[in-house]
Design a protein around this motif. Structure first.
Motif, mmCIF file in Angstrom:
data_model
loop_
_atom_site.group_PDB
_atom_site.id
_atom_site.type_symbol
_atom_site.label_atom_id
_atom_site.label_comp_id
_atom_site.label_asym_id
_atom_site.label_seq_id
_atom_site.Cartn_x
_atom_site.Cartn_y
_atom_site.Cartn_z
ATOM 1 N N ARG A 1 -3.928 0.878 1.941
ATOM 2 C CA ARG A 1 -4.976 0.763 2.972
ATOM 3 C C ARG A 1 -4.931 1.942 3.930
ATOM 4 N NH1 ARG A 1 -3.130 -4.362 3.801
ATOM 5 N NH2 ARG A 1 -2.829 -3.956 6.016
ATOM 6 N N GLN A 2 -3.717 2.334 4.337
ATOM 7 C CA GLN A 2 -3.562 3.480 5.231
ATOM 8 C C GLN A 2 -4.053 4.759 4.554
ATOM 9 O OE1 GLN A 2 -3.204 1.716 8.170
ATOM 10 N NE2 GLN A 2 -2.204 3.606 8.720
ATOM 11 N N ALA A 3 -3.746 4.924 3.270
ATOM 12 C CA ALA A 3 -4.185 6.114 2.526
ATOM 13 C C ALA A 3 -5.703 6.206 2.521
ATOM 14 C CB ALA A 3 -3.645 6.082 1.099
ATOM 15 N N GLY A 4 -6.356 5.061 2.335
ATOM 16 C CA GLY A 4 -7.823 5.041 2.363
ATOM 17 C C GLY A 4 -8.356 5.455 3.721
ATOM 18 N N ASP B 1 -16.550 6.859 -5.668
ATOM 19 C CA ASP B 1 -15.819 7.972 -5.063
ATOM 20 C C ASP B 1 -15.497 7.698 -3.597
ATOM 21 O OD1 ASP B 1 -15.759 9.358 -7.443
ATOM 22 O OD2 ASP B 1 -17.372 10.745 -6.911
ATOM 23 N N LEU B 2 -16.160 6.720 -2.986
ATOM 24 C CA LEU B 2 -15.802 6.325 -1.620
ATOM 25 C C LEU B 2 -14.438 5.648 -1.573
ATOM 26 C CD1 LEU B 2 -19.215 4.944 -0.316
ATOM 27 C CD2 LEU B 2 -18.108 7.108 0.302
ATOM 28 N N GLU B 3 -13.948 5.202 -2.726
ATOM 29 C CA GLU B 3 -12.647 4.527 -2.815
ATOM 30 C C GLU B 3 -11.587 5.449 -3.395
ATOM 31 O OE1 GLU B 3 -12.118 1.656 -1.401
ATOM 32 O OE2 GLU B 3 -14.215 1.620 -0.852
ATOM 33 N N THR B 4 -11.646 6.738 -3.033
ATOM 34 C CA THR B 4 -10.629 7.675 -3.491
ATOM 35 C C THR B 4 -9.674 7.984 -2.349
ATOM 36 O OG1 THR B 4 -12.052 9.563 -2.956
ATOM 37 C CG2 THR B 4 -12.088 8.783 -5.239
ATOM 38 N N HIS C 1 -8.772 7.770 -7.756
ATOM 39 C CA HIS C 1 -9.570 6.555 -7.590
ATOM 40 C C HIS C 1 -8.639 5.349 -7.485
ATOM 41 C CE1 HIS C 1 -12.736 9.178 -9.208
ATOM 42 N NE2 HIS C 1 -13.540 8.409 -8.493
ATOM 43 N N MET C 2 -8.856 4.552 -6.466
ATOM 44 C CA MET C 2 -8.063 3.345 -6.275
ATOM 45 C C MET C 2 -8.493 2.287 -7.279
ATOM 46 S SD MET C 2 -6.159 4.075 -3.649
ATOM 47 C CE MET C 2 -5.680 2.542 -2.910
ATOM 48 N N SER C 3 -7.559 1.475 -7.716
ATOM 49 C CA SER C 3 -7.899 0.327 -8.554
ATOM 50 C C SER C 3 -8.515 -0.707 -7.632
ATOM 51 C CB SER C 3 -6.648 -0.232 -9.224
ATOM 52 O OG SER C 3 -6.098 0.728 -10.087
ATOM 53 N N ASP C 4 -9.794 -0.913 -7.773
ATOM 54 C CA ASP C 4 -10.510 -1.759 -6.839
ATOM 55 C C ASP C 4 -11.587 -2.511 -7.592
ATOM 56 O OD1 ASP C 4 -11.348 -2.873 -4.471
ATOM 57 O OD2 ASP C 4 -12.056 -1.032 -3.578
ATOM 58 N N CYS D 1 2.484 10.508 -6.938
ATOM 59 C CA CYS D 1 1.835 9.272 -6.478
ATOM 60 C C CYS D 1 0.624 8.920 -7.335
ATOM 61 C CB CYS D 1 1.457 9.393 -5.005
ATOM 62 S SG CYS D 1 2.897 9.427 -3.902
ATOM 63 N N HIS D 2 -0.122 9.922 -7.774
ATOM 64 C CA HIS D 2 -1.283 9.672 -8.635
ATOM 65 C C HIS D 2 -0.834 9.040 -9.952
ATOM 66 C CE1 HIS D 2 -5.314 11.408 -10.331
ATOM 67 N NE2 HIS D 2 -5.280 10.100 -10.353
ATOM 68 N N ARG D 3 0.264 9.560 -10.520
ATOM 69 C CA ARG D 3 0.794 8.978 -11.761
ATOM 70 C C ARG D 3 1.244 7.539 -11.531
ATOM 71 N NH1 ARG D 3 5.330 7.641 -13.626
ATOM 72 N NH2 ARG D 3 6.564 8.659 -12.035
ATOM 73 N N LEU D 4 1.893 7.282 -10.395
ATOM 74 C CA LEU D 4 2.342 5.922 -10.092
ATOM 75 C C LEU D 4 1.163 4.961 -9.955
ATOM 76 C CD1 LEU D 4 5.185 6.625 -7.523
ATOM 77 C CD2 LEU D 4 5.447 5.715 -9.852
ATOM 78 N N LEU D 5 0.056 5.451 -9.431
ATOM 79 C CA LEU D 5 -1.140 4.632 -9.263
ATOM 80 C C LEU D 5 -1.747 4.284 -10.629
ATOM 81 C CD1 LEU D 5 -2.864 3.559 -6.880
ATOM 82 C CD2 LEU D 5 -4.290 5.585 -7.153
ATOM 83 N N ASP D 6 -1.780 5.268 -11.529
ATOM 84 C CA ASP D 6 -2.454 5.091 -12.818
ATOM 85 C C ASP D 6 -1.555 4.661 -13.971
ATOM 86 O OD1 ASP D 6 -4.881 5.743 -11.704
ATOM 87 O OD2 ASP D 6 -4.866 7.815 -12.406
#
Length: 131
Positions: A106-109, A69-72, A55-58, A79-84
Motif C-alpha cells: 500500500r505504501q509503495a502504491g 497502469d494506475l496500479e503500478t 504491475h500489482m496483483s490486483d 522486488c519485482h521478481r518477488l512480486l511476480d
C-alpha cells in the motif's frame, strides 16, 4: 447504475510505464524502489538503476491481462521478481509476514502515485499540493 468492479476500465499509459526514465531525466538520479519487500525474505533491494514499473496483483488481473497502469509501483529487479515469481521459500516468507507485506505494498502504491503527480504524469485539475 450497475456497478461491476471486475469490469473497471484499465488505463494503459506509456508515460506511467516510463516513470523511472522521466524521474532520472528530471531529478538527475535513478528512481528508488518503492516496493522494498526484499528484506522480508532476507534479501536487499537491487541497485536503483534496475527499477522498472511493476504491475500489482490486483482485481482486474486475469489470464493474459495485466492490471491498470494506475496500479503500478516502482520496483527494483529483486522486488519485482518477488512480486511476480517468488520461490517456494520466498512465498512462505511473504505469507508469514503478510500484514507487513500488505502495508508495504500500500505504501509503495502511495509513494509511486505521489511521484507520478510530482512528475506531472498524473494531473489533477484545481488541486492544491503541499509538502
Amino acid at each position: 447504475m450497475n456497478y461491476r468492479p471486475h469490469m473497471l476500465p484499465k488505463v494503459r499509459s506509456q508515460r506511467i510505464r516510463d516513470l523511472p526514465k522521466i524521474y532520472r531525466e528530471r531529478m538527475g538520479d535513478f528512481m528508488p524502489c518503492t516496493l522494498r519487500i526484499a528484506s522480508f525474505v532476507g534479501l536487499s533491494c537491487a541497485h536503483d538503476e534496475t527499477c522498472v514499473m511493476a504491475h500489482m496483483s490486483d482485481s482486474g488481473k486475469g489470464t493474459s491481462t495485466k492490471t491498470s497502469d494506475l496500479e503500478t509501483v516502482c520496483g527494483c529487479q529483486t522486488c519485482h521478481r518477488l512480486l511476480d515469481q517468488p520461490s517456494r521459500f520466498e512465498k512462505g516468507q511473504l505469507t508469514q509476514y503478510g500484514g507487513a507485506v500488505e502495508y508495504r505494498l500500500r505504501q509503495a502504491g502511495a509513494e509511486t502515485r505521489a511521484a507520478l503527480v510530482e512528475m506531472g504524469i498524473i494531473t489533477i485539475p484545481d488541486a492544491e499540493f503541499t509538502k
